[in-house]
Design a protein around this motif. Structure first.
Motif, PDB file in Angstrom:
ATOM      1  N   THR A 142      -7.538  -1.692   3.716  1.00  0.00           N
ATOM      2  CA  THR A 142      -6.334  -0.913   3.283  1.00  0.00           C
ATOM      3  C   THR A 142      -5.858  -1.386   1.926  1.00  0.00           C
ATOM      4  O   THR A 142      -5.566  -0.384   1.108  1.00  0.00           O
ATOM      5  CB  THR A 142      -5.210  -0.850   4.467  1.00  0.00           C
ATOM      6  N   MET A 155       2.810   4.574   0.813  1.00  0.00           N
ATOM      7  CA  MET A 155       2.921   5.436   1.979  1.00  0.00           C
ATOM      8  C   MET A 155       2.474   4.445   3.302  1.00  0.00           C
ATOM      9  O   MET A 155       2.284   5.359   4.314  1.00  0.00           O
ATOM     10  CB  MET A 155       2.426   6.742   1.910  1.00  0.00           C
ATOM     11  N   VAL A 156       2.252   3.264   3.087  1.00  0.00           N
ATOM     12  CA  VAL A 156       1.877   2.623   4.571  1.00  0.00           C
ATOM     13  C   VAL A 156       2.831   1.499   4.520  1.00  0.00           C
ATOM     14  O   VAL A 156       3.497   0.947   5.539  1.00  0.00           O
ATOM     15  CB  VAL A 156       0.443   2.063   4.440  1.00  0.00           C
ATOM     16  N   GLY A 157       3.075   0.729   3.396  1.00  0.00           N
ATOM     17  CA  GLY A 157       4.042  -0.470   3.283  1.00  0.00           C
ATOM     18  C   GLY A 157       3.247  -1.600   3.077  1.00  0.00           C
ATOM     19  O   GLY A 157       2.033  -1.619   2.573  1.00  0.00           O
ATOM     20  N   TYR A 158       3.643  -2.618   3.290  1.00  0.00           N
ATOM     21  CA  TYR A 158       3.145  -3.946   3.258  1.00  0.00           C
ATOM     22  C   TYR A 158       2.086  -4.163   4.291  1.00  0.00           C
ATOM     23  O   TYR A 158       2.143  -4.030   5.513  1.00  0.00           O
ATOM     24  CB  TYR A 158       3.640  -5.296   3.121  1.00  0.00           C
ATOM     25  N   THR A 159       0.798  -4.480   3.582  1.00  0.00           N
ATOM     26  CA  THR A 159      -0.456  -5.036   4.794  1.00  0.00           C
ATOM     27  C   THR A 159      -0.601  -6.436   4.272  1.00  0.00           C
ATOM     28  O   THR A 159      -0.630  -6.844   3.210  1.00  0.00           O
ATOM     29  CB  THR A 159      -1.457  -3.928   4.531  1.00  0.00           C
ATOM     30  N   GLY A 173      -5.993  -6.012   6.997  1.00  0.00           N
ATOM     31  CA  GLY A 173      -5.306  -5.168   5.980  1.00  0.00           C
ATOM     32  C   GLY A 173      -6.181  -5.106   4.678  1.00  0.00           C
ATOM     33  O   GLY A 173      -5.546  -4.530   3.624  1.00  0.00           O
ATOM     34  N   GLY A 209      -5.841   1.020  -1.129  1.00  0.00           N
ATOM     35  CA  GLY A 209      -4.487   1.376  -1.843  1.00  0.00           C
ATOM     36  C   GLY A 209      -4.285   1.074  -3.350  1.00  0.00           C
ATOM     37  O   GLY A 209      -3.921   1.622  -4.154  1.00  0.00           O
ATOM     38  N   VAL A 247       0.786  -1.328  -0.165  1.00  0.00           N
ATOM     39  CA  VAL A 247      -0.112   0.185   0.049  1.00  0.00           C
ATOM     40  C   VAL A 247       0.855   1.158   0.044  1.00  0.00           C
ATOM     41  O   VAL A 247       1.711   1.355   0.886  1.00  0.00           O
ATOM     42  CB  VAL A 247      -0.745  -0.101   1.249  1.00  0.00           C
TER      43      VAL A 247
END
Length: 121
Positions: A53, A41-45, A50, A57, A39
């Motif tokens: 999200t 600006m969040v990283g891996y979810t 998640g 994303g 995602v």
């Protein structure tokens, strides 16, 4: 003048392309639930928490040009769904949607595995 079979193929191409784009957030959510999804600006979810999200994303990726790629590949699949000897019908529209779903899942999995191709990001 466009003949009937070409018009049917174009309708199926439209259905396949739209299905790939519309089903992309759901494919991202499933990919995050089963594996992981990057995602912005969040990283891996990952996991059930998640999934939402990841779906939101994935819209970011669609806006950045993923819609063109998924739409084109889904359209090709939808066009091919009506073969030269297969009459168009409800089953072929379902096949075009199924191909669009496959394209959306392949795109989500490709994003999840992109780190192994280009390195950490």
């Amino acid at each position: 003048m466009v003949d009937d079979s070409t018009a049917q193929r174009m309708k199926h191409a439209l259905v396949g392309g739209l299905a790939a784009i519309v089903l992309a957030p759901a494919a991202a959510a499933v990919t995050a639930t089963v594996y992981r999804f990057p995602v912005p600006m969040v990283g891996y979810t990952s996991g059930f928490g998640g999934a939402l999200t990841a779906a939101v994303g994935s819209v970011f990726y669609l806006v950045l040009g993923g819609a063109l790629v998924l739409g084109a590949l889904g359209a090709v699949g939808g066009y091919v769904a009506v073969g030269p000897k297969r009459p168009a019908g409800a089953g072929t529209y379902a096949l075009a949607v199924l191909i669009g779903l496959g394209v959306a899942v392949a795109g989500a999995v490709a994003l999840a595995l992109l780190e192994y191709v280009i390195g950490p990001w």
